[in-house]
Scaffold this motif. Sequence first.
Motif, PDB file in Angstrom:
ATOM      1  N   GLU A 101     -40.489  -4.585  -5.270  1.00  0.00           N
ATOM      2  CA  GLU A 101     -41.817  -4.873  -4.719  1.00  0.00           C
ATOM      3  C   GLU A 101     -41.960  -4.279  -3.327  1.00  0.00           C
ATOM      4  O   GLU A 101     -43.014  -3.741  -2.968  1.00  0.00           O
TER       5      GLU A 101
ATOM      6  N   THR B 112     -44.741  -1.520  -2.021  1.00  0.00           N
ATOM      7  CA  THR B 112     -45.558  -1.758  -0.826  1.00  0.00           C
ATOM      8  C   THR B 112     -45.441  -0.588   0.149  1.00  0.00           C
ATOM      9  O   THR B 112     -46.449  -0.093   0.664  1.00  0.00           O
TER      10      THR B 112
ATOM     11  N   SER C 169     -53.015  -6.178  -3.477  1.00  0.00           N
ATOM     12  CA  SER C 169     -52.113  -7.301  -3.715  1.00  0.00           C
ATOM     13  C   SER C 169     -51.258  -6.945  -4.923  1.00  0.00           C
ATOM     14  O   SER C 169     -51.683  -6.170  -5.791  1.00  0.00           O
ATOM     15  N   ILE C 170     -50.066  -7.475  -4.967  1.00  0.00           N
ATOM     16  CA  ILE C 170     -49.147  -7.198  -6.064  1.00  0.00           C
ATOM     17  C   ILE C 170     -48.950  -8.490  -6.849  1.00  0.00           C
ATOM     18  O   ILE C 170     -48.610  -9.531  -6.282  1.00  0.00           O
ATOM     19  N   VAL C 171     -49.210  -8.423  -8.148  1.00  0.00           N
ATOM     20  CA  VAL C 171     -49.044  -9.585  -9.012  1.00  0.00           C
ATOM     21  C   VAL C 171     -47.970  -9.269 -10.041  1.00  0.00           C
ATOM     22  O   VAL C 171     -48.025  -8.229 -10.704  1.00  0.00           O
ATOM     23  N   LYS C 172     -46.975 -10.130 -10.152  1.00  0.00           N
ATOM     24  CA  LYS C 172     -45.909  -9.953 -11.142  1.00  0.00           C
ATOM     25  C   LYS C 172     -46.101 -10.979 -12.249  1.00  0.00           C
ATOM     26  O   LYS C 172     -46.369 -12.146 -11.984  1.00  0.00           O
ATOM     27  N   GLU C 173     -45.957 -10.500 -13.498  1.00  0.00           N
ATOM     28  CA  GLU C 173     -46.094 -11.394 -14.635  1.00  0.00           C
ATOM     29  C   GLU C 173     -45.125 -10.950 -15.726  1.00  0.00           C
ATOM     30  O   GLU C 173     -45.011  -9.758 -16.012  1.00  0.00           O
ATOM     31  N   SER C 174     -44.405 -11.859 -16.296  1.00  0.00           N
ATOM     32  CA  SER C 174     -43.471 -11.537 -17.378  1.00  0.00           C
ATOM     33  C   SER C 174     -44.192 -11.620 -18.715  1.00  0.00           C
ATOM     34  O   SER C 174     -44.923 -12.578 -18.984  1.00  0.00           O
TER      35      SER C 174
END
Length: 200
Positions: free
Chosen positions: A2, A6, A19-24
């Motif tokens: 991440e 950035t 914005s950074i969104v993490k999702e599995s």
Amino acid sequence: QEEDITKALLALPMNLQFSIVKESLENENWNETWEKNFYQPIIIGEEVLVKSSFHKTDLKANYTIVIDPKMSFGTGHHETTSTVLSALVSMDLDKKSIIDIGTGTGILAFYCSMRGAGPIVATDFDPICIENGKENEELNGLNGIEWHLGDRKVLEKLNEKYDVVIANINRNVLLQDMDQLSKLLNSQGTLYLSGFYTED
């Protein structure tokens, strides 16, 4: 990871808010899902039909190219590929030497081969494309295409000149490699460039 993303975004020559969104996500064969729901056969005039081995279709053309794309780019649906394919239709390809740079699944190289061109070289920087291209070559009952893995460095090592140079990539790579494309092209040869956005 991440942090690297950035840094890369902040280094771009523009003011960005992000914005950074993490999702599995659950494991799924996304390409299979795409193929079943979106990948349909395409036909260019009566000349060439591009389809997958799982397609059942009544469409007929002078040449049928079978492509099982797996994880590599190129089903013929993208305008850059279909436009070059349409342009090649009107060209005499018999015994013409060809290099297809950024070959993806190999569609353009296969069409040239079916039309009697040769020798044919196909290059791509993605090892999955080269592997898939070889599988698709066999699927189409073709042989003799010379496959090269790599980018500009591969082009620099090639000493041959070609009657037809096809580069279906993108504006930045085309500009960066223009000297190599020029080096590879016979003096009376034809250069096909594709991969541009409207703003390019």
